[in-house]
Design an enzyme around this catalytic site. Structure first.
Site, short mmCIF file in Angstrom:
data_model
loop_
_atom_site.label_atom_id
_atom_site.label_comp_id
_atom_site.label_asym_id
_atom_site.label_seq_id
_atom_site.Cartn_x
_atom_site.Cartn_y
_atom_site.Cartn_z
N LYS A 82 7.06 -3.39 27.69
CA LYS A 82 7.13 -4.79 27.26
C LYS A 82 6.86 -5.77 28.39
CE LYS A 82 10.16 -4.10 23.32
NZ LYS A 82 11.14 -4.78 22.48
N GLY A 94 14.62 -3.30 17.09
CA GLY A 94 15.75 -4.22 17.10
C GLY A 94 16.95 -3.68 17.88
N LYS A 109 15.54 -15.77 28.28
CA LYS A 109 16.32 -16.86 27.70
C LYS A 109 16.50 -16.51 26.22
CE LYS A 109 17.62 -21.28 27.36
NZ LYS A 109 18.75 -21.77 28.13
N LYS A 167 13.97 -6.60 10.31
CA LYS A 167 13.42 -7.43 9.23
C LYS A 167 13.86 -6.96 7.85
CE LYS A 167 9.55 -7.86 12.33
NZ LYS A 167 8.31 -7.19 12.77
N GLU A 203 3.73 -10.40 18.33
CA GLU A 203 4.94 -11.07 17.84
C GLU A 203 5.32 -12.27 18.71
OE1 GLU A 203 7.22 -7.51 15.52
OE2 GLU A 203 7.98 -7.97 17.51
N GLU A 260 6.23 -9.59 21.99
CA GLU A 260 5.74 -8.24 22.25
C GLU A 260 4.58 -7.93 21.31
OE1 GLU A 260 8.10 -4.89 21.23
OE2 GLU A 260 8.73 -5.70 19.31
N ARG A 266 0.47 -0.57 16.13
CA ARG A 266 0.46 0.32 14.96
C ARG A 266 0.39 -0.52 13.69
NH1 ARG A 266 5.53 -1.35 13.45
NH2 ARG A 266 6.99 -1.54 15.16
N ARG A 298 12.25 -5.76 1.44
CA ARG A 298 12.50 -4.35 1.77
C ARG A 298 13.74 -3.90 1.00
NH1 ARG A 298 11.48 -3.13 8.14
NH2 ARG A 298 9.82 -4.66 8.47
P1 ADP Z 1 12.04 -4.76 18.81
O1 ADP Z 1 10.87 -4.21 19.54
O2 ADP Z 1 13.28 -3.96 19.04
O3 ADP Z 1 11.77 -5.09 17.38
P2 ADP Z 1 11.71 -7.54 19.58
O4 ADP Z 1 11.44 -7.92 21.01
O5 ADP Z 1 10.55 -7.55 18.62
O6 ADP Z 1 12.42 -6.12 19.58
O7 ADP Z 1 12.84 -8.46 18.99
C1 ADP Z 1 13.37 -8.26 17.71
C2 ADP Z 1 14.13 -9.49 17.25
O8 ADP Z 1 15.15 -9.81 18.19
C3 ADP Z 1 13.30 -10.75 17.13
O9 ADP Z 1 12.64 -10.84 15.91
C4 ADP Z 1 14.37 -11.82 17.30
O10 ADP Z 1 15.09 -11.99 16.10
C5 ADP Z 1 15.32 -11.23 18.30
N1 ADP Z 1 14.97 -11.65 19.69
C6 ADP Z 1 14.30 -10.94 20.63
N2 ADP Z 1 14.15 -11.65 21.77
C7 ADP Z 1 14.75 -12.83 21.58
C8 ADP Z 1 14.96 -14.02 22.39
N3 ADP Z 1 14.52 -14.10 23.64
N4 ADP Z 1 15.62 -15.04 21.83
C9 ADP Z 1 16.08 -14.99 20.56
N5 ADP Z 1 15.94 -13.92 19.75
C10 ADP Z 1 15.29 -12.85 20.24
#
Ligand code: ADP
Length: 455
Positions: free
Chosen positions: A116, A165, A201, A237, A275, A288, A292, A338
Protein backbone atom coordinates in the site's frame (compact mmCIF):
# COMPACT_ATOMS: atom_id res chain seq x y z
CA UNK A 1 -8.73 -16.87 -27.58
CA UNK A 2 -8.50 -19.41 -24.75
CA UNK A 3 -10.32 -22.69 -25.17
CA UNK A 4 -10.43 -23.70 -21.50
CA UNK A 5 -10.24 -21.73 -18.24
CA UNK A 6 -9.90 -22.94 -14.65
CA UNK A 7 -11.68 -20.86 -12.04
CA UNK A 8 -9.70 -20.75 -8.80
CA UNK A 9 -12.60 -19.61 -6.66
CA UNK A 10 -16.03 -20.56 -5.32
CA UNK A 11 -19.46 -19.07 -4.69
CA UNK A 12 -21.17 -16.44 -6.78
CA UNK A 13 -17.98 -15.16 -8.45
CA UNK A 14 -17.09 -18.64 -9.73
CA UNK A 15 -20.55 -18.79 -11.34
CA UNK A 16 -20.17 -15.28 -12.72
CA UNK A 17 -16.94 -16.29 -14.47
CA UNK A 18 -18.42 -19.56 -15.75
CA UNK A 19 -21.27 -17.55 -17.28
CA UNK A 20 -18.88 -15.22 -19.11
CA UNK A 21 -16.91 -18.23 -20.40
CA UNK A 22 -20.07 -19.98 -21.64
CA UNK A 23 -21.10 -16.92 -23.58
CA UNK A 24 -17.64 -16.73 -25.12
CA UNK A 25 -17.58 -20.43 -26.05
CA UNK A 26 -14.79 -21.22 -23.57
CA UNK A 27 -14.85 -24.48 -21.61
CA UNK A 28 -14.54 -24.26 -17.81
CA UNK A 29 -12.97 -26.21 -14.97
CA UNK A 30 -14.26 -25.67 -11.43
CA UNK A 31 -12.16 -26.48 -8.39
CA UNK A 32 -13.84 -27.14 -5.07
CA UNK A 33 -13.15 -28.02 -1.46
CA UNK A 34 -14.76 -31.00 0.25
CA UNK A 35 -17.25 -28.56 1.81
CA UNK A 36 -18.36 -27.31 -1.62
CA UNK A 37 -19.19 -30.63 -3.29
CA UNK A 38 -22.81 -29.60 -3.73
CA UNK A 39 -22.06 -26.09 -4.87
CA UNK A 40 -23.54 -24.74 -8.08
CA UNK A 41 -20.19 -23.78 -9.58
CA UNK A 42 -19.28 -27.47 -9.50
CA UNK A 43 -22.47 -28.34 -11.34
CA UNK A 44 -22.32 -25.55 -13.90
CA UNK A 45 -18.68 -25.99 -14.97
CA UNK A 46 -17.77 -28.45 -17.74
CA UNK A 47 -15.32 -30.23 -15.45
CA UNK A 48 -14.73 -30.12 -11.70
CA UNK A 49 -11.84 -31.19 -9.51
CA UNK A 50 -11.73 -31.49 -5.73
CA UNK A 51 -8.63 -29.69 -4.44
CA UNK A 52 -8.71 -30.40 -0.72
CA UNK A 53 -10.21 -30.02 2.68
CA UNK A 54 -12.70 -27.30 3.66
CA UNK A 55 -10.22 -24.86 5.23
CA UNK A 56 -9.18 -22.33 2.55
CA UNK A 57 -5.50 -22.94 3.30
CA UNK A 58 -6.02 -26.58 2.28
CA UNK A 59 -8.05 -25.88 -0.85
CA UNK A 60 -8.70 -22.46 -2.43
CA UNK A 61 -5.30 -21.20 -1.25
CA UNK A 62 -3.52 -24.45 -2.02
CA UNK A 63 -1.34 -23.43 -4.96
CA UNK A 64 0.15 -26.88 -5.76
CA UNK A 65 -3.33 -28.46 -5.80
CA UNK A 66 -4.72 -25.74 -8.07
CA UNK A 67 -1.78 -25.88 -10.49
CA UNK A 68 -2.05 -29.70 -10.62
CA UNK A 69 -5.75 -29.40 -11.41
CA UNK A 70 -4.90 -26.92 -14.18
CA UNK A 71 -2.27 -29.25 -15.65
CA UNK A 72 -4.43 -32.37 -15.49
CA UNK A 73 -7.30 -30.58 -17.24
CA UNK A 74 -4.94 -28.84 -19.67
CA UNK A 75 -6.37 -25.33 -19.32
CA UNK A 76 -4.93 -22.25 -21.05
CA UNK A 77 -5.73 -19.82 -18.27
CA UNK A 78 -6.75 -19.40 -14.62
CA UNK A 79 -9.23 -16.80 -13.40
CA UNK A 80 -8.70 -16.12 -9.68
CA UNK A 81 -11.94 -14.17 -9.03
CA UNK A 82 -11.63 -11.98 -5.91
CA UNK A 83 -10.15 -12.87 -2.53
CA UNK A 84 -8.16 -16.11 -2.15
CA UNK A 85 -5.26 -15.96 -4.68
CA UNK A 86 -6.48 -12.99 -6.70
CA UNK A 87 -3.85 -10.60 -5.36
CA UNK A 88 -1.06 -13.09 -4.84
CA UNK A 89 1.89 -12.09 -7.04
CA UNK A 90 3.65 -15.39 -6.33
CA UNK A 91 0.66 -17.34 -7.69
CA UNK A 92 0.55 -15.14 -10.80
CA UNK A 93 4.25 -15.88 -11.32
CA UNK A 94 3.79 -19.63 -10.92
CA UNK A 95 1.02 -19.54 -13.53
CA UNK A 96 3.38 -17.74 -15.88
CA UNK A 97 6.16 -20.25 -15.35
CA UNK A 98 3.72 -23.10 -16.06
CA UNK A 99 2.62 -21.36 -19.29
CA UNK A 100 -0.86 -20.80 -17.96
CA UNK A 101 -2.25 -17.30 -18.43
CA UNK A 102 -3.21 -15.57 -15.20
CA UNK A 103 -6.38 -13.55 -15.81
CA UNK A 104 -5.31 -10.45 -13.98
CA UNK A 105 -2.48 -7.95 -13.81
CA UNK A 106 1.23 -8.81 -14.05
CA UNK A 107 3.03 -10.06 -10.92
CA UNK A 108 4.89 -6.71 -10.90
CA UNK A 109 1.59 -4.79 -10.93
CA UNK A 110 0.24 -6.90 -8.07
CA UNK A 111 3.42 -6.55 -6.05
CA UNK A 112 3.64 -2.79 -6.45
CA UNK A 113 -0.03 -2.04 -5.78
CA UNK A 114 -0.33 -4.71 -3.06
CA UNK A 115 2.27 -2.82 -1.07
CA UNK A 116 0.00 0.00 0.00
CA UNK A 117 2.80 2.44 0.72
CA UNK A 118 4.67 1.80 -2.51
CA UNK A 119 1.36 2.29 -4.32
CA UNK A 120 0.76 5.60 -2.58
CA UNK A 121 4.24 6.88 -3.41
CA UNK A 122 3.80 5.88 -7.04
CA UNK A 123 0.45 7.57 -7.58
CA UNK A 124 1.49 10.64 -5.61
CA UNK A 125 4.25 11.25 -8.14
CA UNK A 126 1.72 11.63 -10.91
CA UNK A 127 -0.40 14.07 -8.93
CA UNK A 128 -2.99 12.07 -7.00
CA UNK A 129 -3.68 13.58 -3.57
CA UNK A 130 -2.99 11.35 -0.55
CA UNK A 131 -4.36 11.38 2.98
CA UNK A 132 -1.68 13.05 5.13
CA UNK A 133 0.35 10.42 6.94
CA UNK A 134 3.69 8.77 7.57
CA UNK A 135 6.17 8.63 4.71
CA UNK A 136 6.40 4.88 4.94
CA UNK A 137 6.52 2.16 7.55
CA UNK A 138 6.42 3.44 11.11
CA UNK A 139 8.87 1.37 13.14
CA UNK A 140 8.41 2.58 16.70
CA UNK A 141 5.92 4.05 19.12
CA UNK A 142 8.03 7.21 19.36
CA UNK A 143 7.98 7.68 15.62
CA UNK A 144 4.20 7.07 15.60
CA UNK A 145 3.70 9.83 18.17
CA UNK A 146 5.79 12.21 16.07
CA UNK A 147 3.72 11.51 12.97
CA UNK A 148 0.50 12.07 14.93
CA UNK A 149 1.83 15.37 16.24
CA UNK A 150 2.54 16.50 12.68
CA UNK A 151 -0.78 15.45 11.11
CA UNK A 152 -3.06 15.83 14.13
CA UNK A 153 -5.59 13.42 15.68
CA UNK A 154 -7.55 11.30 14.98
CA UNK A 155 -5.17 8.97 13.18
CA UNK A 156 -5.55 5.45 11.83
CA UNK A 157 -2.88 2.74 12.08
CA UNK A 158 -3.03 0.45 9.05
CA UNK A 159 -1.25 -2.78 8.19
CA UNK A 160 0.92 -2.34 5.09
CA UNK A 161 -0.14 -5.78 3.89
CA UNK A 162 -3.72 -5.44 5.18
CA UNK A 163 -6.94 -6.00 3.31
CA UNK A 164 -10.63 -6.73 3.62
CA UNK A 165 -11.18 -3.95 6.10
CA UNK A 166 -8.98 -5.69 8.64
CA UNK A 167 -5.90 -4.53 10.49
CA UNK A 168 -6.91 -0.93 11.17
CA UNK A 169 -6.99 0.95 14.47
CA UNK A 170 -8.30 4.42 15.07
CA UNK A 171 -6.62 6.53 17.76
CA UNK A 172 -7.82 9.84 19.13
CA UNK A 173 -4.92 10.74 21.41
CA UNK A 174 -1.31 10.02 22.42
CA UNK A 175 -2.28 7.57 25.15
CA UNK A 176 -4.38 5.48 22.82
CA UNK A 177 -1.78 5.57 20.06
CA UNK A 178 1.01 4.57 22.42
CA UNK A 179 -0.97 1.66 23.77
CA UNK A 180 -2.27 0.49 20.37
CA UNK A 181 0.90 0.70 18.35
CA UNK A 182 2.61 -2.54 19.31
CA UNK A 183 -0.67 -4.47 19.31
CA UNK A 184 -1.28 -3.23 15.78
CA UNK A 185 2.15 -4.50 14.72
CA UNK A 186 1.65 -7.93 16.24
CA UNK A 187 -1.86 -8.17 14.78
CA UNK A 188 -0.47 -7.28 11.36
CA UNK A 189 2.15 -9.99 11.72
CA UNK A 190 -0.42 -12.56 12.86
CA UNK A 191 -3.02 -11.74 10.19
CA UNK A 192 -0.95 -10.80 7.17
CA UNK A 193 2.48 -12.30 7.89
CA UNK A 194 4.05 -8.84 7.88
CA UNK A 195 4.32 -6.59 10.96
CA UNK A 196 4.72 -3.35 8.98
CA UNK A 197 2.22 -0.64 9.80
CA UNK A 198 1.80 2.95 8.67
CA UNK A 199 -0.21 5.89 9.90
CA UNK A 200 -2.73 8.12 8.18
CA UNK A 201 -4.91 10.99 9.24
CA UNK A 202 -8.32 9.50 10.00
CA UNK A 203 -10.71 11.31 7.69
CA UNK A 204 -13.90 12.03 9.64
CA UNK A 205 -17.10 10.77 8.12
CA UNK A 206 -15.73 10.34 4.61
CA UNK A 207 -17.38 8.77 1.59
CA UNK A 208 -15.71 5.87 -0.16
CA UNK A 209 -15.61 6.46 -3.92
CA UNK A 210 -13.70 4.17 -6.29
CA UNK A 211 -12.93 4.18 -10.01
CA UNK A 212 -13.09 1.12 -12.27
CA UNK A 213 -10.18 0.77 -14.68
CA UNK A 214 -9.54 -1.48 -17.67
CA UNK A 215 -6.11 -1.66 -19.30
CA UNK A 216 -4.89 -3.85 -22.14
CA UNK A 217 -1.37 -5.13 -22.78
CA UNK A 218 -0.79 -2.41 -25.42
CA UNK A 219 -0.98 0.49 -22.97
CA UNK A 220 -4.57 1.49 -23.72
CA UNK A 221 -6.33 2.41 -20.46
CA UNK A 222 -9.91 3.56 -19.82
CA UNK A 223 -12.03 4.21 -16.74
CA UNK A 224 -15.67 3.22 -16.39
CA UNK A 225 -16.78 5.81 -13.90
CA UNK A 226 -17.07 5.37 -10.17
CA UNK A 227 -18.85 3.41 -7.47
CA UNK A 228 -19.89 4.85 -4.12
CA UNK A 229 -19.28 2.27 -1.40
CA UNK A 230 -19.88 4.39 1.69
CA UNK A 231 -22.39 1.97 3.20
CA UNK A 232 -20.10 -0.25 5.26
CA UNK A 233 -19.95 -2.10 8.54
CA UNK A 234 -16.59 -2.65 10.18
CA UNK A 235 -14.96 -1.10 7.08
CA UNK A 236 -16.57 -3.73 4.86
CA UNK A 237 -18.96 -2.79 2.10
CA UNK A 238 -22.66 -3.68 2.31
CA UNK A 239 -24.26 -1.62 -0.46
CA UNK A 240 -22.65 -0.05 -3.50
CA UNK A 241 -23.94 2.20 -6.21
CA UNK A 242 -22.94 3.76 -9.48
CA UNK A 243 -22.76 6.62 -10.17
CA UNK A 244 -22.00 8.35 -6.85
CA UNK A 245 -24.61 11.02 -6.18
CA UNK A 246 -21.97 13.46 -4.93
CA UNK A 247 -19.77 13.53 -8.02
CA UNK A 248 -20.36 16.04 -10.78
CA UNK A 249 -19.21 15.38 -14.35
CA UNK A 250 -16.23 17.66 -14.02
CA UNK A 251 -14.86 15.91 -10.91
CA UNK A 252 -15.61 12.51 -12.45
CA UNK A 253 -13.62 13.43 -15.50
CA UNK A 254 -10.71 14.86 -13.54
CA UNK A 255 -10.41 11.91 -11.14
CA UNK A 256 -11.00 9.37 -13.88
CA UNK A 257 -8.21 10.91 -15.92
CA UNK A 258 -5.85 10.87 -12.95
CA UNK A 259 -6.69 7.22 -12.24
CA UNK A 260 -5.98 6.34 -15.89
CA UNK A 261 -2.73 8.28 -15.80
CA UNK A 262 -1.65 6.44 -12.62
CA UNK A 263 -2.34 3.06 -14.25
CA UNK A 264 -0.45 4.03 -17.38
CA UNK A 265 2.54 5.11 -15.32
CA UNK A 266 2.92 1.60 -13.85
CA UNK A 267 2.07 -0.25 -17.10
CA UNK A 268 -1.00 -1.68 -15.44
CA UNK A 269 -2.79 -4.54 -17.23
CA UNK A 270 -6.31 -5.89 -16.65
CA UNK A 271 -9.21 -4.74 -14.49
CA UNK A 272 -8.43 -2.69 -11.41
CA UNK A 273 -10.00 -0.31 -8.94
CA UNK A 274 -8.56 2.90 -7.54
CA UNK A 275 -10.11 3.67 -4.16
CA UNK A 276 -10.51 7.19 -2.79
CA UNK A 277 -11.85 8.83 0.33
CA UNK A 278 -13.89 11.99 -0.11
CA UNK A 279 -14.01 14.30 2.90
CA UNK A 280 -16.77 16.69 4.00
CA UNK A 281 -15.26 19.48 1.92
CA UNK A 282 -15.20 17.34 -1.22
CA UNK A 283 -11.44 16.78 -1.12
CA UNK A 284 -10.36 13.49 -2.63
CA UNK A 285 -7.56 11.32 -1.31
CA UNK A 286 -6.18 8.18 -2.94
CA UNK A 287 -6.39 5.22 -0.57
CA UNK A 288 -5.36 2.08 -2.44
CA UNK A 289 -5.68 0.09 -5.63
CA UNK A 290 -7.27 -3.34 -5.86
CA UNK A 291 -5.73 -5.39 -8.64
CA UNK A 292 -8.68 -7.68 -9.36
CA UNK A 293 -12.37 -7.83 -10.17
CA UNK A 294 -14.40 -6.42 -7.26
CA UNK A 295 -17.49 -7.89 -5.60
CA UNK A 296 -19.39 -4.74 -6.60
CA UNK A 297 -18.42 -4.79 -10.30
CA UNK A 298 -22.05 -5.42 -11.46
CA UNK A 299 -23.18 -1.86 -10.70
CA UNK A 300 -20.59 -0.61 -13.18
CA UNK A 301 -21.71 -3.22 -15.70
CA UNK A 302 -25.33 -2.06 -15.36
CA UNK A 303 -24.64 1.62 -15.98
CA UNK A 304 -22.02 1.19 -18.72
CA UNK A 305 -23.25 -1.98 -20.44
CA UNK A 306 -19.69 -3.37 -20.38
CA UNK A 307 -19.12 -6.99 -19.30
CA UNK A 308 -16.05 -6.58 -17.10
CA UNK A 309 -15.27 -10.29 -16.76
CA UNK A 310 -15.41 -10.76 -20.51
CA UNK A 311 -13.03 -7.81 -20.90
CA UNK A 312 -10.66 -9.33 -18.33
CA UNK A 313 -10.54 -12.58 -20.30
CA UNK A 314 -10.02 -10.81 -23.62
CA UNK A 315 -7.20 -8.68 -22.20
CA UNK A 316 -5.46 -11.76 -20.73
CA UNK A 317 -5.72 -13.45 -24.13
CA UNK A 318 -3.83 -10.52 -25.63
CA UNK A 319 -6.73 -8.84 -27.38
CA UNK A 320 -6.88 -5.11 -27.81
CA UNK A 321 -9.40 -3.16 -25.75
CA UNK A 322 -12.08 -1.95 -28.16
CA UNK A 323 -13.52 0.55 -25.68
CA UNK A 324 -12.69 4.20 -26.20
CA UNK A 325 -12.99 6.64 -23.31
CA UNK A 326 -15.22 8.99 -25.29
CA UNK A 327 -17.67 6.15 -26.02
CA UNK A 328 -18.09 5.05 -22.40
CA UNK A 329 -21.37 6.48 -21.14
CA UNK A 330 -22.76 6.23 -17.63
CA UNK A 331 -26.51 5.86 -18.04
CA UNK A 332 -29.09 5.56 -15.26
CA UNK A 333 -28.23 4.34 -11.77
CA UNK A 334 -27.50 0.94 -10.27
CA UNK A 335 -27.45 -0.25 -6.67
CA UNK A 336 -26.11 -3.52 -5.31
CA UNK A 337 -27.14 -5.00 -1.96
CA UNK A 338 -24.90 -7.68 -0.53
CA UNK A 339 -27.04 -10.36 1.02
CA UNK A 340 -24.87 -12.01 3.67
CA UNK A 341 -25.69 -14.90 6.00
CA UNK A 342 -25.58 -12.56 8.98
CA UNK A 343 -27.85 -11.36 11.73
CA UNK A 344 -27.69 -7.57 11.54
CA UNK A 345 -29.53 -7.12 14.82
CA UNK A 346 -26.81 -9.11 16.48
CA UNK A 347 -23.78 -7.15 15.33
CA UNK A 348 -23.83 -8.86 11.93
CA UNK A 349 -23.00 -12.21 13.48
CA UNK A 350 -22.52 -14.99 10.89
CA UNK A 351 -25.52 -17.27 10.51
CA UNK A 352 -24.48 -20.38 8.58
CA UNK A 353 -26.72 -23.42 8.17
CA UNK A 354 -29.13 -25.08 5.74
CA UNK A 355 -31.40 -22.97 3.55
CA UNK A 356 -34.85 -24.58 3.87
CA UNK A 357 -36.80 -21.83 2.21
CA UNK A 358 -35.69 -19.64 -0.66
CA UNK A 359 -37.38 -17.31 -3.06
CA UNK A 360 -35.11 -15.13 -5.17
CA UNK A 361 -36.34 -11.87 -6.70
CA UNK A 362 -36.70 -11.33 -10.42
CA UNK A 363 -38.57 -9.08 -12.78
CA UNK A 364 -37.51 -6.02 -14.77
CA UNK A 365 -34.19 -4.32 -13.99
CA UNK A 366 -33.11 -6.85 -11.39
CA UNK A 367 -29.97 -8.97 -11.55
CA UNK A 368 -29.23 -11.59 -8.91
CA UNK A 369 -25.74 -13.12 -8.73
CA UNK A 370 -25.79 -16.06 -6.36
CA UNK A 371 -24.71 -19.64 -5.83
CA UNK A 372 -27.40 -20.56 -3.30
CA UNK A 373 -30.52 -22.70 -3.79
CA UNK A 374 -33.20 -24.26 -1.60
CA UNK A 375 -31.57 -27.09 0.36
CA UNK A 376 -28.08 -25.54 0.12
CA UNK A 377 -26.02 -25.74 3.25
CA UNK A 378 -24.05 -22.51 3.88
CA UNK A 379 -20.61 -23.71 4.98
CA UNK A 380 -19.07 -21.95 7.98
CA UNK A 381 -15.59 -21.85 6.44
CA UNK A 382 -15.81 -18.98 3.96
CA UNK A 383 -17.09 -15.43 3.77
CA UNK A 384 -20.76 -14.95 4.41
CA UNK A 385 -21.84 -13.54 1.02
CA UNK A 386 -24.95 -15.40 -0.18
CA UNK A 387 -26.16 -13.27 -3.03
CA UNK A 388 -25.88 -9.89 -4.68
CA UNK A 389 -29.06 -8.18 -5.75
CA UNK A 390 -28.50 -5.45 -8.31
CA UNK A 391 -31.24 -3.01 -9.30
CA UNK A 392 -31.11 -0.69 -12.27
CA UNK A 393 -33.20 2.47 -12.65
CA UNK A 394 -33.27 5.55 -14.84
CA UNK A 395 -32.03 7.45 -11.79
CA UNK A 396 -31.13 6.76 -8.17
CA UNK A 397 -34.68 7.16 -6.84
CA UNK A 398 -35.99 4.70 -9.41
CA UNK A 399 -33.25 2.20 -8.58
CA UNK A 400 -34.12 2.49 -4.87
CA UNK A 401 -37.80 1.75 -5.61
CA UNK A 402 -36.92 -1.25 -7.74
CA UNK A 403 -34.54 -2.57 -5.10
CA UNK A 404 -37.23 -2.24 -2.39
CA UNK A 405 -39.64 -4.21 -4.54
CA UNK A 406 -37.01 -6.89 -5.20
CA UNK A 407 -36.00 -7.28 -1.56
CA UNK A 408 -39.65 -7.77 -0.68
CA UNK A 409 -39.59 -10.82 -2.91
CA UNK A 410 -36.38 -12.15 -1.35
CA UNK A 411 -37.41 -14.81 1.16
CA UNK A 412 -34.81 -16.90 2.90
CA UNK A 413 -34.98 -19.03 6.00
CA UNK A 414 -34.37 -20.19 8.60
CA UNK A 415 -30.87 -18.73 8.45
CA UNK A 416 -30.63 -14.99 9.03
CA UNK A 417 -29.66 -12.69 6.19
CA UNK A 418 -28.98 -9.01 5.65
CA UNK A 419 -32.24 -8.59 3.66
CA UNK A 420 -34.04 -6.92 6.62
CA UNK A 421 -31.07 -4.60 7.11
CA UNK A 422 -31.20 -3.45 3.51
CA UNK A 423 -34.98 -2.94 3.65
CA UNK A 424 -34.51 -0.67 6.65
CA UNK A 425 -31.65 1.18 4.95
CA UNK A 426 -33.66 1.77 1.78
CA UNK A 427 -36.46 3.37 3.83
CA UNK A 428 -34.09 5.71 5.64
CA UNK A 429 -34.62 9.31 4.55
CA UNK A 430 -30.96 10.33 4.81
CA UNK A 431 -29.95 7.36 2.69
CA UNK A 432 -32.62 8.23 0.15
CA UNK A 433 -31.29 11.79 -0.01
CA UNK A 434 -27.80 10.41 -0.52
CA UNK A 435 -26.61 11.98 2.70
CA UNK A 436 -24.26 9.22 3.92
CA UNK A 437 -20.70 8.54 5.03
CA UNK A 438 -18.75 5.43 5.99
CA UNK A 439 -20.19 5.88 9.51
CA UNK A 440 -23.76 5.82 8.33
CA UNK A 441 -24.61 2.21 9.23
CA UNK A 442 -23.31 2.65 12.72
CA UNK A 443 -25.32 5.84 13.15
CA UNK A 444 -28.48 4.35 11.68
CA UNK A 445 -28.32 1.31 13.93
CA UNK A 446 -27.36 3.41 16.92
CA UNK A 447 -24.61 0.98 17.76
CA UNK A 448 -20.89 1.12 18.06
CA UNK A 449 -19.94 -1.95 16.14
CA UNK A 450 -16.26 -1.88 16.80
CA UNK A 451 -15.55 -0.73 20.32
CA UNK A 452 -11.92 -1.73 20.05
CA UNK A 453 -11.43 0.56 17.06
CA UNK A 454 -13.42 3.57 18.12
CA UNK A 455 -12.06 4.27 21.56
P1 ADP B 1 -8.95 -2.68 2.88
O1 ADP B 1 -7.86 -2.91 1.88
O2 ADP B 1 -8.78 -3.48 4.12
O3 ADP B 1 -10.32 -2.72 2.29
P2 ADP B 1 -8.93 0.22 2.77
O4 ADP B 1 -7.64 0.99 2.84
O5 ADP B 1 -9.58 0.07 1.42
O6 ADP B 1 -8.69 -1.19 3.43
O7 ADP B 1 -9.98 0.86 3.76
C1 ADP B 1 -11.24 0.29 3.97
C2 ADP B 1 -12.17 1.29 4.63
O8 ADP B 1 -11.60 1.77 5.84
C3 ADP B 1 -12.46 2.53 3.82
O9 ADP B 1 -13.49 2.34 2.89
C4 ADP B 1 -12.82 3.52 4.91
O10 ADP B 1 -14.15 3.30 5.35
C5 ADP B 1 -11.93 3.14 6.05
N1 ADP B 1 -10.67 3.95 6.04
C6 ADP B 1 -9.45 3.57 5.58
N2 ADP B 1 -8.54 4.56 5.71
C7 ADP B 1 -9.18 5.61 6.27
C8 ADP B 1 -8.79 6.94 6.68
N3 ADP B 1 -7.55 7.39 6.52
N4 ADP B 1 -9.75 7.72 7.21
C9 ADP B 1 -11.02 7.30 7.37
N5 ADP B 1 -11.45 6.07 7.03
C10 ADP B 1 -10.55 5.22 6.49
Amino acid sequence: MFSKILIANRGEIALRIIRACREMGIRTVAVYSEADRNSLHVRFADEAICIGQPASSKSYLNIPAIISAAEITDVDAIHPGYGFLAENAHFAEICQSCHIAFIGPTPENIRLMGDKMAAKNTVHKIGLPLVPGSDGVVKSKEEALKVAKRIGYPVIIKAAAGGGGKGMRICHNDIKLASSFMTAQSEAEANFGNPDVYIEKYVEKPRHVEFQILADTYGHVVHLGERDCSIQRRHQKLLEESPSCVLDNKTRKRLGELAVKACKSVNYVGAGTMEFLLDKNNNFYFMEMNTRIQVEHPVTEMVTGVDLVREQIKIAAGERLQLKQENIRIEGAAIECRINAEDYENNFMPSPGRIELLNLPGGPHIRVDTHIYQGYEVPPYYDSLLAKVIAYGSDRQEAIKIMRRALNEFNIGPIKSTVPFHMRLLENSSFCKGDVSTHFVQEMLGTVQEPAQNE
